[in-house]
Design a protein around this motif. Structure first.
Motif, PDB file in Angstrom:
ATOM      1  N   LEU A  81    -104.427 -50.435  34.351  1.00  0.00           N
ATOM      2  CA  LEU A  81    -104.841 -49.181  33.724  1.00  0.00           C
ATOM      3  C   LEU A  81    -104.934 -49.307  32.211  1.00  0.00           C
ATOM      4  O   LEU A  81    -104.130 -49.999  31.582  1.00  0.00           O
ATOM      5  CB  LEU A  81    -103.841 -48.074  34.067  1.00  0.00           C
ATOM      6  N   LYS A  82    -105.893 -48.601  31.656  1.00  0.00           N
ATOM      7  CA  LYS A  82    -106.054 -48.558  30.211  1.00  0.00           C
ATOM      8  C   LYS A  82    -105.928 -47.102  29.747  1.00  0.00           C
ATOM      9  O   LYS A  82    -106.042 -46.166  30.539  1.00  0.00           O
ATOM     10  CB  LYS A  82    -107.414 -49.135  29.814  1.00  0.00           C
ATOM     11  N   PHE A  83    -105.711 -46.939  28.460  1.00  0.00           N
ATOM     12  CA  PHE A  83    -105.622 -45.586  27.913  1.00  0.00           C
ATOM     13  C   PHE A  83    -106.945 -44.841  28.099  1.00  0.00           C
ATOM     14  O   PHE A  83    -106.965 -43.621  28.247  1.00  0.00           O
ATOM     15  CB  PHE A  83    -105.234 -45.629  26.433  1.00  0.00           C
ATOM     16  N   ALA A  84    -108.055 -45.593  28.138  1.00  0.00           N
ATOM     17  CA  ALA A  84    -109.360 -44.966  28.381  1.00  0.00           C
ATOM     18  C   ALA A  84    -109.416 -44.358  29.782  1.00  0.00           C
ATOM     19  O   ALA A  84    -110.026 -43.302  29.984  1.00  0.00           O
ATOM     20  CB  ALA A  84    -110.474 -45.995  28.200  1.00  0.00           C
ATOM     21  N   ASP A  85    -108.767 -45.038  30.762  1.00  0.00           N
ATOM     22  CA  ASP A  85    -108.701 -44.477  32.123  1.00  0.00           C
ATOM     23  C   ASP A  85    -107.926 -43.177  32.130  1.00  0.00           C
ATOM     24  O   ASP A  85    -108.327 -42.196  32.778  1.00  0.00           O
ATOM     25  CB  ASP A  85    -108.040 -45.484  33.070  1.00  0.00           C
ATOM     26  N   PHE A  86    -106.817 -43.173  31.405  1.00  0.00           N
ATOM     27  CA  PHE A  86    -105.993 -41.966  31.345  1.00  0.00           C
ATOM     28  C   PHE A  86    -106.774 -40.808  30.728  1.00  0.00           C
ATOM     29  O   PHE A  86    -106.776 -39.683  31.249  1.00  0.00           O
ATOM     30  CB  PHE A  86    -104.731 -42.260  30.534  1.00  0.00           C
ATOM     31  N   ASP A  87    -107.470 -41.079  29.627  1.00  0.00           N
ATOM     32  CA  ASP A  87    -108.252 -40.027  28.969  1.00  0.00           C
ATOM     33  C   ASP A  87    -109.378 -39.539  29.878  1.00  0.00           C
ATOM     34  O   ASP A  87    -109.676 -38.341  29.929  1.00  0.00           O
ATOM     35  CB  ASP A  87    -108.830 -40.548  27.650  1.00  0.00           C
ATOM     36  N   ARG A  88    -109.999 -40.457  30.615  1.00  0.00           N
ATOM     37  CA  ARG A  88    -111.091 -40.084  31.516  1.00  0.00           C
ATOM     38  C   ARG A  88    -110.597 -39.201  32.653  1.00  0.00           C
ATOM     39  O   ARG A  88    -111.245 -38.214  33.037  1.00  0.00           O
ATOM     40  CB  ARG A  88    -111.755 -41.341  32.071  1.00  0.00           C
ATOM     41  N   ILE A  89    -109.434 -39.547  33.209  1.00  0.00           N
ATOM     42  CA  ILE A  89    -108.860 -38.737  34.293  1.00  0.00           C
ATOM     43  C   ILE A  89    -108.564 -37.330  33.798  1.00  0.00           C
ATOM     44  O   ILE A  89    -108.906 -36.337  34.453  1.00  0.00           O
ATOM     45  CB  ILE A  89    -107.573 -39.406  34.823  1.00  0.00           C
ATOM     46  N   MET A  90    -107.936 -37.228  32.649  1.00  0.00           N
ATOM     47  CA  MET A  90    -107.567 -35.914  32.120  1.00  0.00           C
ATOM     48  C   MET A  90    -108.802 -35.070  31.791  1.00  0.00           C
ATOM     49  O   MET A  90    -108.771 -33.838  31.866  1.00  0.00           O
ATOM     50  CB  MET A  90    -106.696 -36.070  30.871  1.00  0.00           C
ATOM     51  N   ALA A  91    -109.895 -35.737  31.433  1.00  0.00           N
ATOM     52  CA  ALA A  91    -111.103 -34.997  31.049  1.00  0.00           C
ATOM     53  C   ALA A  91    -111.939 -34.582  32.258  1.00  0.00           C
ATOM     54  O   ALA A  91    -112.684 -33.597  32.180  1.00  0.00           O
ATOM     55  CB  ALA A  91    -111.947 -35.856  30.105  1.00  0.00           C
ATOM     56  N   THR A  92    -111.828 -35.301  33.381  1.00  0.00           N
ATOM     57  CA  THR A  92    -112.729 -35.054  34.514  1.00  0.00           C
ATOM     58  C   THR A  92    -112.058 -34.436  35.732  1.00  0.00           C
ATOM     59  O   THR A  92    -112.756 -34.020  36.655  1.00  0.00           O
ATOM     60  CB  THR A  92    -113.393 -36.384  34.947  1.00  0.00           C
ATOM     61  N   GLU A 146    -102.340 -59.025  29.598  1.00  0.00           N
ATOM     62  CA  GLU A 146    -102.716 -57.870  28.791  1.00  0.00           C
ATOM     63  C   GLU A 146    -102.865 -56.648  29.692  1.00  0.00           C
ATOM     64  O   GLU A 146    -103.715 -56.624  30.576  1.00  0.00           O
ATOM     65  CB  GLU A 146    -104.027 -58.140  28.057  1.00  0.00           C
ATOM     66  N   THR A 147    -102.009 -55.682  29.495  1.00  0.00           N
ATOM     67  CA  THR A 147    -102.112 -54.424  30.238  1.00  0.00           C
ATOM     68  C   THR A 147    -101.630 -53.291  29.338  1.00  0.00           C
ATOM     69  O   THR A 147    -100.733 -53.486  28.516  1.00  0.00           O
ATOM     70  CB  THR A 147    -101.282 -54.475  31.534  1.00  0.00           C
ATOM     71  N   GLN A 148    -102.238 -52.148  29.480  1.00  0.00           N
ATOM     72  CA  GLN A 148    -101.915 -51.032  28.588  1.00  0.00           C
ATOM     73  C   GLN A 148    -100.970 -50.030  29.240  1.00  0.00           C
ATOM     74  O   GLN A 148    -100.053 -49.539  28.603  1.00  0.00           O
ATOM     75  CB  GLN A 148    -103.209 -50.335  28.147  1.00  0.00           C
ATOM     76  N   LEU A 149    -101.184 -49.704  30.508  1.00  0.00           N
ATOM     77  CA  LEU A 149    -100.338 -48.759  31.231  1.00  0.00           C
ATOM     78  C   LEU A 149     -99.965 -49.335  32.582  1.00  0.00           C
ATOM     79  O   LEU A 149    -100.820 -49.901  33.278  1.00  0.00           O
ATOM     80  CB  LEU A 149    -101.055 -47.413  31.424  1.00  0.00           C
ATOM     81  N   SER A 150     -98.697 -49.227  32.943  1.00  0.00           N
ATOM     82  CA  SER A 150     -98.247 -49.697  34.249  1.00  0.00           C
ATOM     83  C   SER A 150     -98.517 -48.673  35.345  1.00  0.00           C
ATOM     84  O   SER A 150     -98.796 -49.019  36.491  1.00  0.00           O
ATOM     85  CB  SER A 150     -96.744 -50.001  34.217  1.00  0.00           C
ATOM     86  N   GLN A 151     -98.440 -47.393  34.992  1.00  0.00           N
ATOM     87  CA  GLN A 151     -98.596 -46.345  36.002  1.00  0.00           C
ATOM     88  C   GLN A 151     -98.922 -45.021  35.325  1.00  0.00           C
ATOM     89  O   GLN A 151     -98.487 -44.752  34.204  1.00  0.00           O
ATOM     90  CB  GLN A 151     -97.302 -46.200  36.820  1.00  0.00           C
ATOM     91  N   VAL A 152     -99.680 -44.201  36.037  1.00  0.00           N
ATOM     92  CA  VAL A 152     -99.911 -42.815  35.632  1.00  0.00           C
ATOM     93  C   VAL A 152     -99.621 -41.946  36.849  1.00  0.00           C
ATOM     94  O   VAL A 152    -100.192 -42.151  37.925  1.00  0.00           O
ATOM     95  CB  VAL A 152    -101.356 -42.588  35.155  1.00  0.00           C
ATOM     96  N   THR A 153     -98.696 -40.997  36.699  1.00  0.00           N
ATOM     97  CA  THR A 153     -98.379 -40.060  37.773  1.00  0.00           C
ATOM     98  C   THR A 153     -99.022 -38.727  37.449  1.00  0.00           C
ATOM     99  O   THR A 153     -98.751 -38.137  36.402  1.00  0.00           O
ATOM    100  CB  THR A 153     -96.854 -39.884  37.926  1.00  0.00           C
ATOM    101  N   LEU A 154     -99.881 -38.272  38.362  1.00  0.00           N
ATOM    102  CA  LEU A 154    -100.612 -37.027  38.166  1.00  0.00           C
ATOM    103  C   LEU A 154    -100.022 -35.955  39.074  1.00  0.00           C
ATOM    104  O   LEU A 154     -99.768 -36.207  40.253  1.00  0.00           O
ATOM    105  CB  LEU A 154    -102.100 -37.219  38.493  1.00  0.00           C
TER     106      LEU A 154
END
Length: 425
Positions: free
Chosen positions: A88-99, A243-251
């Motif tokens: 996961l990247k911070f861009a994925d996190f931002d995309r999830i929150m926006a969509t 190289e990894t930015q986020l290990s997990q995102v819990t929604l």
């Protein structure tokens, strides 16, 4: 009612004339009922334990995790890449929150394995970069101090919250609050300590087991600033980087009914940007429902196996009652000659079988409730829960078996010709 009570007294008197034979017959029902209750209790305990683990993940949560791909999927020209970029990247996190409009809260996490130090003491633990909601999502309780705040994250503060075992190891004789710990090349002020928490077991291939007691929690922005995105590994004399930015995102969504519709939207927001399949999406609600279905099937199988013991006990009752009918042929003839009707004879023998199965059922219930307690006492990790339904079901089946298997001997006794019965020697 008086006739039934008189029948019960006569039945008990008849059974007590052959105490050993009646006792051995009752044992079949006793062990059958005890087996049903015990097996259902073990099945129910295991089921509740598994469901509790799933519920701790949050039934309204959707978990997106980074998955390390194989070296082959990252290789170039047959040689492994020197920098393994995945997850996961911070861009994925931002995309999830926006969509994804149904998301109420989101928890980004970065996990690192590091040595945590204080003076000459150290512990190999997990550094977790996260936000102020981590303790609520993971049911952590604060023993002393406080947890991370939004201000800590926004201001890139060098503060840390220690897990129970980490605090005990690094500060065995002093209060860790306001002390410092060293992570990498930087020092962090301890602002809180969490209570001890049991480890979570691994759930199939979906989630690995987690040990919360050796953690240290720091603000996510601080983790990103201090440790960067690359981790250096030394393997067989060569240096490689991950190289990894986020290990997990819990929604977290607002209601259970929103989990199903939200899942495909999250997939659409993440999966197309990760063709190497280095991201996995886990829905605890699906795992919970599957666990419940598996538990029901498991309980049915265990109950069926245990019910065979009850069936064997019923066959034993039929066998002993057929022998009793033969022994009491003259008694049946005398009663018929004195005016007893066929239904009276049938009722008498049915009462005796019900007394046998009822006594066996009561003893079996007592034994069945005791066995799971003994199992839990000697094997603490095994869970067992005796439910009222299993007790009533087992006792009801034992009485029903007594009636079912006692009906044929009772009818056979009632159909005897009185004259032939009186002639019987």
């Amino acid at each position: 009612m008086g006739r039934i009570l008189r029948g019960i007294r006569l039945g008990l008197k008849s059974l007590l004339l052959h105490k050993l034979r009646s006792g051995l017959t009752v044992l079949g029902i006793v062990f059958g009922v005890a087996a049903v209750i015990s097996m259902l209790a073990i099945g129910e305990g295991s089921s509740r334990d598994a469901q509790k683990r799933f519920e701790q993940l949050g039934a309204t949560n959707i978990i997106v995790r980074s998955v390390k791909p194989t070296d082959e999927s990252q290789s170039t020209g047959g040689r492994p890449a020197r920098i393994l970029a995945y997850g996961l990247k911070f861009a994925d996190f931002d995309r999830i929150m926006a969509t994804v409009p149904t998301i109420k809260k989101a928890l980004p996490i970065r996990e690192l394995r590091k040595q945590i130090r204080h003076l000459n003491l150290e512990i190999d633990g997990r550094v977790v970069g996260t936000t102020s909601d981590y303790d609520k999502f993971n049911h952590l309780e604060i023993e002393r101090g406080r947890f991370l705040t939004e201000s800590d994250n926004a201001r890139y503060e060098n503060v840390a919250v220690l897990a129970a075992e980490t605090a005990k190891t690094l500060f065995p004789y002093e209060d860790p609050l306001h002390q410092t710990v060293k992570l990498g090349a930087d020092y962090y002020k301890v602002v809180g300590v969490t209570r001890e928490r049991a480890s979570t077991a691994g759930i199939g291939g979906s989630l690995a087991a987690q040990e919360f007691n050796k953690d240290v929690y720091i603000p996510l922005n601080t983790c990103k600033l201090r440790f960067g995105e690359r981790i250096m590994n030394s393997r067989a004399g060569s240096m490689e980087f991950e190289e990894t930015q986020l290990s997990q995102v819990t929604l977290q969504v607002g209601a259970l009914t929103e989990v199903g519709p939200t899942h495909p939207i999250v997939e659409a927001a993440v999966k197309p940007y990760h063709p190497k399949k280095d991201v996995d999406i886990i829905v605890p609600l699906d795992l919970l429902n599957e666990a419940k279905r598996t538990a029901r099937q498991f309980s049915i199988i265990l109950g069926t196996i245990a019910s065979i013991s009850l069936l064997v006990g019923g066959i034993g009752i039929m066998n002993i009652m057929l022998a009793t009918v033969t022994e009491r042929t003259r008694e049946i003839g005398i009663r018929r000659a004195l005016g007893a009707k066929r239904r009276d004879i049938t009722q008498q023998f049915l009462i005796e079988t019900v007394v046998l199965s009822g006594v066996g059922g009561l003893l079996g219930v007592t034994l069945g409730i005791s066995i799971p307690q003994l199992i839990v006492y000697f094997i603490p990790e095994q869970k067992a829960v005796v439910t009222g339904f299993s007790v009533l079901l087992s006792f009801g089946i034992s009485v029903a078996i007594g009636i079912l298997f006692g009906l044929y001997p009772a009818q056979r006794a009632a159909m005897m010709d009185p004259i032939d019965a009186l002639r019987h020697e």
